[in-house]
Design a protein around this motif. Structure first.
Motif, PDB file in Angstrom:
ATOM      1  N   UNK A 128     -28.971   1.761  -3.816  1.00 41.54           N
ATOM      2  CA  UNK A 128     -30.126   2.647  -3.718  1.00 41.54           C
ATOM      3  C   UNK A 128     -30.067   3.584  -4.913  1.00 41.54           C
ATOM      4  N   UNK A 129     -31.101   3.580  -5.717  1.00 42.76           N
ATOM      5  CA  UNK A 129     -31.089   4.330  -6.963  1.00 42.76           C
ATOM      6  C   UNK A 129     -32.465   4.897  -7.224  1.00 42.76           C
ATOM      7  N   UNK A 130     -32.511   5.878  -8.110  1.00 44.57           N
ATOM      8  CA  UNK A 130     -33.766   6.496  -8.529  1.00 44.57           C
ATOM      9  C   UNK A 130     -33.970   6.256 -10.016  1.00 44.57           C
ATOM     10  N   UNK A 131     -35.234   6.127 -10.405  1.00 43.68           N
ATOM     11  CA  UNK A 131     -35.606   6.018 -11.813  1.00 43.68           C
ATOM     12  C   UNK A 131     -36.841   6.872 -12.044  1.00 43.68           C
ATOM     13  N   UNK A 132     -36.844   7.563 -13.172  1.00 40.43           N
ATOM     14  CA  UNK A 132     -37.999   8.378 -13.514  1.00 40.43           C
ATOM     15  C   UNK A 132     -39.145   7.475 -13.989  1.00 40.43           C
ATOM     16  N   UNK A 133     -40.310   8.067 -14.149  1.00 44.67           N
ATOM     17  CA  UNK A 133     -41.480   7.284 -14.569  1.00 44.67           C
ATOM     18  C   UNK A 133     -41.271   6.646 -15.938  1.00 44.67           C
ATOM     19  N   UNK A 134     -40.526   7.318 -16.796  1.00 49.70           N
ATOM     20  CA  UNK A 134     -40.307   6.791 -18.143  1.00 49.70           C
ATOM     21  C   UNK A 134     -39.450   5.543 -18.133  1.00 49.70           C
ATOM     22  N   UNK A 135     -38.486   5.493 -17.226  1.00 45.33           N
ATOM     23  CA  UNK A 135     -37.554   4.364 -17.180  1.00 45.33           C
ATOM     24  C   UNK A 135     -37.753   3.517 -15.926  1.00 45.33           C
ATOM     25  N   UNK A 136     -38.954   3.521 -15.407  1.00 44.11           N
ATOM     26  CA  UNK A 136     -39.224   2.771 -14.172  1.00 44.11           C
ATOM     27  C   UNK A 136     -38.971   1.282 -14.357  1.00 44.11           C
ATOM     28  N   UNK A 137     -39.307   0.743 -15.509  1.00 41.14           N
ATOM     29  CA  UNK A 137     -39.157  -0.691 -15.761  1.00 41.14           C
ATOM     30  C   UNK A 137     -37.913  -1.027 -16.588  1.00 41.14           C
ATOM     31  N   UNK A 138     -37.066  -0.052 -16.813  1.00 41.22           N
ATOM     32  CA  UNK A 138     -35.876  -0.294 -17.629  1.00 41.22           C
ATOM     33  C   UNK A 138     -34.819  -1.045 -16.821  1.00 41.22           C
ATOM     34  N   UNK A 139     -34.190  -2.024 -17.460  1.00 36.65           N
ATOM     35  CA  UNK A 139     -33.112  -2.795 -16.827  1.00 36.65           C
ATOM     36  C   UNK A 139     -31.773  -2.564 -17.523  1.00 36.65           C
ATOM     37  N   UNK A 140     -31.713  -1.540 -18.341  1.00 35.59           N
ATOM     38  CA  UNK A 140     -30.477  -1.270 -19.070  1.00 35.59           C
ATOM     39  C   UNK A 140     -29.367  -0.782 -18.150  1.00 35.59           C
ATOM     40  N   UNK A 141     -29.730   0.062 -17.196  1.00 34.10           N
ATOM     41  CA  UNK A 141     -28.771   0.579 -16.213  1.00 34.10           C
ATOM     42  C   UNK A 141     -29.348   0.377 -14.822  1.00 34.10           C
ATOM     43  N   UNK A 142     -28.471   0.198 -13.838  1.00 35.68           N
ATOM     44  CA  UNK A 142     -27.009   0.206 -13.915  1.00 35.68           C
ATOM     45  C   UNK A 142     -26.438  -1.123 -14.400  1.00 35.68           C
TER      46      UNK A 142
END
Length: 273
Positions: free
Chosen positions: A170-184
């Motif tokens: 269960x994790x949170x992502x901001x709007x800027x990194x919503x589609x980022x797959x770099x982390x975790x």
């Protein structure tokens, strides 16, 4: 008559030998083709994961790992108890703090629940090491060809023993990194699950968490986090003044008179006439 009988038998033997040779060639071709395909698969498996195997090796030699990577890694062990991580039925369940897993900004809204399959590289790694060392020892003591044979068997056995671990986060992502797959970024080492995040603050927050939900990884239960107590300004201690030389001398004379005649200091004036 003898030559007439021998010639058919010779023809039959030649035909049988030719058939046997043809079958042997076909079997050898099938075996070699199978070995070639498996060799390509095994080599591709280790080559594509060469960076992961290097990271696995650096777990035994921690000085080879840059400090900036170590300070952003969350480590949980299946042998220990955590409030926001548990290992049950070959599945890790982890709840990260309410912060963006990429940049560390405070998260908003509902968390993202994602499932991963993380490869356990312990058995493939040690199979190659043991196979290489065994082949080297046998090469020195018995036969030269044992060294390449040991290496090949080590890679083959290691590939056959590779396995995966299921992870739910269960994790949170901001709007800027919503589609980022770099982390975790996830990997395993022995009985550890290692989670690489993009912020040191998120790692520190995870270590300071006091309570959280366990088991229910679809709810939005709030997380109580550790808040350091506010420091109060304590008044500085009073420092007693150091007596001057004259005052110290008078004090010593008074103490001396008290010791000889305590009544002498009660009244310093002469008695009335």
């Amino acid at each position: 008559m003898t030559s007439e009988r021998t010639e058919p038998e010779t023809n039959k033997f030649a035909a049988f030998a030719g058939t046997l040779w043809s079958v042997a060639v076909k079997v050898a071709a099938v075996v070699l083709s199978w070995i070639w395909r498996k060799s390509r698969i095994v080599c591709a498996y280790y080559w594509e994961r060469r960076q992961n195997f290097w990271q696995h090796f650096t777990e035994y030699a921690r000085d080879l790992r840059p400090e900036r990577f170590v300070t952003r890694e969350i480590r949980v062990s299946s042998e220990e108890q955590y409030l926001n991580a548990e290992f049950d039925d070959d599945t890790w369940k982890v709840r990260l703090p309410k912060m963006c897993v990429v940049c560390g900004t405070p998260g908003e809204g509902a968390p993202l629940t994602e499932s991963y399959q993380v490869e356990n590289l312990t058995a493939p790694f040690w199979s190659v090491v043991v196979g290489t060392l065994s082949g080297f020892v046998l090469w020195m003591l018995v036969w030269n060809w044992f060294f390449p044979i040991g290496i090949i068997l080590g890679f083959a056995i290691g590939y056959g023993r590779h396995a995966t671990v299921n992870v739910k986060i269960k994790q949170w992502k901001c709007d800027k990194h919503r589609d980022s797959t770099r982390y975790p970024r996830l990997r395993t080492f022995a009985d550890f699950l290692i989670i690489s995040v993009g912020s040191k603050e998120l790692r520190q927050e995870f270590r300071h968490q006091r309570s959280g939900d366990r088991g229910d990884y679809g709810s939005n239960a709030p997380v109580q986090t550790y808040v350091p107590a506010a420091t109060t300004n304590q008044p500085p201690p009073e420092i007693e003044p150091i007596p001057l030389a004259e005052e110290a001398h008078d004090s010593i004379e008074i103490d001396e008179r008290e010791r000889l005649d305590p009544s002498a200091i009660e009244d310093q004036e002469p008695p009335p006439l």
